[in-house]
Motif scaffolding. Sequence first.
Motif, PDB file in Angstrom:
ATOM      1  N   SER A 685       0.850  -1.189   0.000  1.00 10.86           N
ATOM      2  CA  SER A 685       0.000   0.000   0.000  1.00 10.86           C
ATOM      3  C   SER A 685       0.887   1.240   0.000  1.00 10.86           C
ATOM      4  O   SER A 685       2.047   1.192   0.404  1.00 10.86           O
ATOM      5  N   ARG A 686       0.349   2.374  -0.464  1.00 13.77           N
ATOM      6  CA  ARG A 686       1.136   3.594  -0.620  1.00 13.77           C
ATOM      7  C   ARG A 686       0.694   4.677   0.368  1.00 13.77           C
ATOM      8  O   ARG A 686      -0.439   4.680   0.867  1.00 13.77           O
ATOM      9  N   GLU A 688      -0.732   8.011   1.641  1.00 11.90           N
ATOM     10  CA  GLU A 688      -1.835   8.827   1.125  1.00 11.90           C
ATOM     11  C   GLU A 688      -1.826  10.208   1.775  1.00 11.90           C
ATOM     12  O   GLU A 688      -1.444  10.374   2.933  1.00 11.90           O
ATOM     13  N   ALA A 689      -2.262  11.188   0.985  1.00 10.70           N
ATOM     14  CA  ALA A 689      -2.520  12.553   1.470  1.00 10.70           C
ATOM     15  C   ALA A 689      -1.266  13.263   1.984  1.00 10.70           C
ATOM     16  O   ALA A 689      -1.369  14.206   2.768  1.00 10.70           O
ATOM     17  N   GLY A 694       3.316  10.066  -2.728  1.00  9.96           N
ATOM     18  CA  GLY A 694       2.302   9.144  -3.236  1.00  9.96           C
ATOM     19  C   GLY A 694       2.872   7.855  -3.791  1.00  9.96           C
ATOM     20  O   GLY A 694       2.167   6.852  -3.925  1.00  9.96           O
ATOM     21  N   GLN A 876       1.472  11.417 -11.261  1.00  6.96           N
ATOM     22  CA  GLN A 876       0.820  10.800 -10.111  1.00  6.96           C
ATOM     23  C   GLN A 876       0.937   9.276 -10.197  1.00  6.96           C
ATOM     24  O   GLN A 876       0.681   8.686 -11.239  1.00  6.96           O
ATOM     25  N   GLU A 878      -0.327   5.726  -9.822  1.00  6.52           N
ATOM     26  CA  GLU A 878      -1.674   5.153  -9.861  1.00  6.52           C
ATOM     27  C   GLU A 878      -1.712   3.663  -9.546  1.00  6.52           C
ATOM     28  O   GLU A 878      -2.774   3.053  -9.604  1.00  6.52           O
TER      29      GLU A 878
END
Length: 899
Positions: A685-686, A688-689, A694, A876, A878
């Motif tokens: 998982s990456r 976030e925010a 990212g 970004q 993805e």
Amino acid sequence: MAVAPLSANFPQTANLSKRRTPGEKGPRPIHAIETLSTCIHDPQHLDISCPLNSLDDFEKEWRLREFFTPLIHAAKSETQHLEKMDFHFSKLLPAAYKDHPSRLQNSISDHVDAELCSRAQDLLSRIPRVPQRLFNLPLNNSRFSAKRGTILDSIKAGTWKNTYILPEARSLFRVETPDNPMTTLDYIVDVRDLGWENLFVTSFIDTNSLVLLLKVTSLGHTPDEAFAQSFLQYVNLIAELVDTYDPLMELVHLDCPEALRDPAPSVQALKAALFPEASSEHEMSLYVLQSFLWSAWQRSITLYFSYIIGVQLWHGSSPKWSSKLAARGVGRLLELEAQSYRGDDVPYLCNSAFELLRTSRSSLALDFRGLIDRFDFQFPNAKGRCIKDSDLSCKGGVLDSCQRFTRAETRAQSLHASDCNAKCPRIRWDEASYRQSANPRAVIADLNSRSKCLLYCKASSTTMAISHVWSHGQGGRPEDGINLCLHKKYCSLAKALGCESYWIDSTCIPDDEQLRTEAIKSINSIFRDSKVTLISDQDVQSVSIENSSIDELETLLSVLLVCDWGVRAWTMLEAIKGNTSIQILCKDDNTIVLKDVLQRVHQFGSVDLAVLLGCVQHLLPSVDVGSDKETEEVGHLLSRRYASREGDEILIWGLLSTSNATKAVHDFWYLQRDVKSAFLVSSASRVEAIPGLGWAPATPYIRPQQRSVELGNGLHQKYSVYYPSYDGRGSQTVQRTPKGLLGKWLCLDMDSEVVTDLSERCQAEKTKLLWTDENRQSFVYSENPDTELDPESELYEMPDFAKACAKLRMLAATRGAKIKLLRPLAADGINAYDGGNRRGEGFTLLVIICVCIMGEIHEGDEKSLQHHHHQCCEWQWEGVYEWDNDYVEGWAVEELLIN
């Protein structure tokens, strides 16, 4: 190399079986070791280079195919198949021989180094007699079976036993008509096992491997980088041969000679060999050749790993030598599951612990049979213990399925010393003593103290640091205290090991947040500076080392490699930091130095067990214990381990890679200046925010990730992905900047036309699945629970590729969006990274999807949009997806800034 023609003085295959003395172990040599030693050209500067490795990829591919023509003919020889295959195989090392041993008729020169040959024979005896089986032999002749009868009839009629099976074992294959079908089935299974165990090609070691064994014996533990590199190139070449041969076998199975339509004489010769006009045992001969290749590869890579690990055991582990364990695998390994390696007969062996070992980047082609046998011998008839209140084992591929990780918080201090009646009181901390002592603190090991509380001192080079897992009952906090019997035990052990104090988290890490943080920040120095790091694990403590025999040490190592202590995250940190001072607590509170165990097993024990140390390189003595490890290496080591407290994995990651303790993942990444790009290509998982992060993994953990892709009509196909985070060694380094990740990648532009074409192809490649109530729930769900599922609906063969296409289609529909697929580059910045080639990954090509969006674009702004994309815009991240190897053209190197 001067070689004899195929009519050289080969001994009859049947006579080879006599080269075995009573009680002798290991594979048999085709030619006597003493004879071979006189045939080697310049043994001191042995040249094992192969001309094939100097060719470009296209030329090399065809030369490898052509290499099989003589081997296929040799495999059909009724009396000399092994010798002829081995003779041709020796041409891979033309500079290694001054003469081939088949020409010497086993005569022995007066110049033989008897002592070297004796040591080589000892090493040979410690290799498994036959390699681990990779596939089943075809016991039936397909043409015979199609015309005349069953597999059993074919076994009876087959002549292959008299050609390919050792003479002394042929009586085992005499067929009598079984009483019932189950007996027949059991017999066929037994024959497959007996066949593999008694083939000439599995029972004898090829001469090339024996040459390498002699060189490894002469070097011992002396580092020779040039030899190691040449050895690695050789084992990688054998892996390429194995992978080249498998498609040729497939052509025969499909009866597809037209695939070899090139009129070149060498191609037509290969075609004639693969598709003879008549041959009653042709299929078996092809499998015998396949077995010969597999045996040669497994034995050569075992010897290679043994040498590399030996150098590190005696001279210290280092990135330079550890990286040499990243050898090339073979495609067939991707088909194997844990059961192929371990079977179903040892329920006490935790599947998750075994999978952690098996899926190590250095575990390919390794033989786990000896480890499993020793483990089973230590725990006979023991039931599974992975699922609470049951005797079930966990699912090895899903770490969270093992409740020894997820529900590991056993009641604190449930363990007592063996001589205690379990009714002793607890001894708690003297808080004042703790606070007054300088950090890091340790408990004073004084059995004569009259204090009713634990007294503290500053930890030092006379401290014994105890590394354990809470689930075995020694956990707790100093505020609650520990069982008095354990305190006395720790004191006695400390004194016996020449220590004045001991450290264990249950006495030295309080609940108080400030004190806990202070203690954790000093944990590196605790284990780095302590005199002894003591491993305490309940399974390991069941092993007796009373005689310190090789058998006992092999059992100890087998248990250690798959015990609870070996698979936890905190204990891994403690082992890395306490690397040079580790001792193991065994039965009856006897202790032994880990390094001594590893060295003795490597030098005198089973080679197949010693090479498994490549899967636990953090246990090898390090050349520089004090230095931080690479972020990517630590991330890889942590990826399949477990820490009970949420956020501890980030703490451990930071402590090992930057010596900083933080639970905030963004703070961890802010401390990194760069990262190896291939490490990022995983299913982690990456973050976030957090601007600029990212792309960054939010955790080192890699767990199976559930995904779904739309099928249409409100239906979705469910599937799971697991893309490991290998250490990225050998890939291009990219820089972390405040705005994001800046670096070069191999890129492929994706426009709407290409995306549409891919989506249509993906739809066309769906396959029907005849659903049952069981697999309907496993594979498909509906947005509308009332929807009836069509049993003949189609599913995607590559659901994650379909998911990638759906993602691209959605992004392509966004105005102003530009899309790229990314792959990591090799360290040279030119070629694609291929460092994980066939090392056990259960997937093919992985890509990163990135998008750059200009924002709201008005009519007439196309030039502005083009200018924007021409500049170094922010891309970004993805996600990471599987990609079809057929769609890989048009890649180019670009530098990108990824947010």
